[in-house]
Motif scaffolding. Sequence first.
Motif, PDB file in Angstrom:
ATOM      1  N   PRO A  37      -8.880   6.807 -12.249  1.00  0.00           N
ATOM      2  CA  PRO A  37      -8.666   7.710 -11.111  1.00  0.00           C
ATOM      3  C   PRO A  37      -9.003   6.984  -9.807  1.00  0.00           C
ATOM      4  CG  PRO A  37     -10.722   8.234 -12.184  1.00  0.00           C
ATOM      5  CD  PRO A  37     -10.082   7.140 -12.990  1.00  0.00           C
ATOM      6  N   TYR A  38      -8.048   6.245  -9.323  1.00  0.00           N
ATOM      7  CA  TYR A  38      -8.266   5.346  -8.203  1.00  0.00           C
ATOM      8  C   TYR A  38      -7.055   5.442  -7.290  1.00  0.00           C
ATOM      9  CZ  TYR A  38      -8.008   0.670  -6.076  1.00  0.00           C
ATOM     10  OH  TYR A  38      -7.868  -0.380  -5.207  1.00  0.00           O
ATOM     11  N   ILE A  65       7.798  -2.565  10.358  1.00  0.00           N
ATOM     12  CA  ILE A  65       8.065  -1.445  11.272  1.00  0.00           C
ATOM     13  C   ILE A  65       7.959  -0.129  10.503  1.00  0.00           C
ATOM     14  CG2 ILE A  65       9.823  -0.320  12.689  1.00  0.00           C
ATOM     15  CD1 ILE A  65      10.894  -3.196  13.305  1.00  0.00           C
ATOM     16  N   ALA A  66       8.651  -0.056   9.364  1.00  0.00           N
ATOM     17  CA  ALA A  66       8.699   1.192   8.593  1.00  0.00           C
ATOM     18  C   ALA A  66       7.318   1.616   8.104  1.00  0.00           C
ATOM     19  CB  ALA A  66       9.638   1.031   7.405  1.00  0.00           C
ATOM     20  N   ARG A  67       6.529   0.664   7.626  1.00  0.00           N
ATOM     21  CA  ARG A  67       5.258   1.001   6.989  1.00  0.00           C
ATOM     22  C   ARG A  67       4.113   1.230   7.971  1.00  0.00           C
ATOM     23  NH1 ARG A  67       4.877  -3.499   2.158  1.00  0.00           N
ATOM     24  NH2 ARG A  67       6.476  -2.609   0.794  1.00  0.00           N
ATOM     25  N   ARG A 108       6.154   4.228  -0.909  1.00  0.00           N
ATOM     26  CA  ARG A 108       6.748   5.521  -0.605  1.00  0.00           C
ATOM     27  C   ARG A 108       7.930   5.313   0.332  1.00  0.00           C
ATOM     28  NH1 ARG A 108       5.890   7.644   4.375  1.00  0.00           N
ATOM     29  NH2 ARG A 108       4.215   6.789   5.626  1.00  0.00           N
ATOM     30  N   TYR A 109       8.777   6.320   0.411  1.00  0.00           N
ATOM     31  CA  TYR A 109       9.923   6.265   1.311  1.00  0.00           C
ATOM     32  C   TYR A 109       9.437   6.468   2.739  1.00  0.00           C
ATOM     33  CZ  TYR A 109      14.136   7.612   3.788  1.00  0.00           C
ATOM     34  OH  TYR A 109      15.149   7.687   4.692  1.00  0.00           O
ATOM     35  N   PHE A 143      -1.242   0.814  -1.367  1.00  0.00           N
ATOM     36  CA  PHE A 143      -0.185   1.027  -2.355  1.00  0.00           C
ATOM     37  C   PHE A 143       0.551   2.332  -2.073  1.00  0.00           C
ATOM     38  CE2 PHE A 143      -2.520  -1.384  -5.998  1.00  0.00           C
ATOM     39  CZ  PHE A 143      -2.260  -2.579  -5.363  1.00  0.00           C
ATOM     40  N   GLU A 144      -0.194   3.380  -1.764  1.00  0.00           N
ATOM     41  CA  GLU A 144       0.423   4.671  -1.489  1.00  0.00           C
ATOM     42  C   GLU A 144       1.422   4.544  -0.339  1.00  0.00           C
ATOM     43  OE1 GLU A 144       0.118   7.519  -3.289  1.00  0.00           O
ATOM     44  OE2 GLU A 144      -1.074   6.276  -4.646  1.00  0.00           O
TER      45      GLU A 144
END
Length: 100
Positions: free
Chosen positions: A31-32, A96-98, A42-43, A37-38
């Motif tokens: 449970p980490y 840019i996106a992230r 993701r989009y 990463f999240e």
Amino acid sequence: MGNKCWNYPECKNETNTEFCHDCLMNGCVKPYVNEQFENNFRYHSPKDGQPERYQLIRDKAKELAYLIDGNCPNSREKSLAITNIEQAMMWANASIARNE
């Protein structure tokens, strides 16, 4: 010394690691949450002004690819150079996106 298994006290393994092999191999998932990463997996819908900046980066990368294609002999090195331009373009757009 590491931490006790994340599944402690249910885990009966005496190992001193947060990644208990027995628990992980038996279908348990630690449970980490890794926030990086999240975000990375993701989009990211485009925000105002971003599509134009993505296109600017793509256009300049394409310009450099044509320059290399027209001035370098066909070779592994030329292929790698073009591949790396593609990677640079994608990572620049991902930045840019992230991160905005």
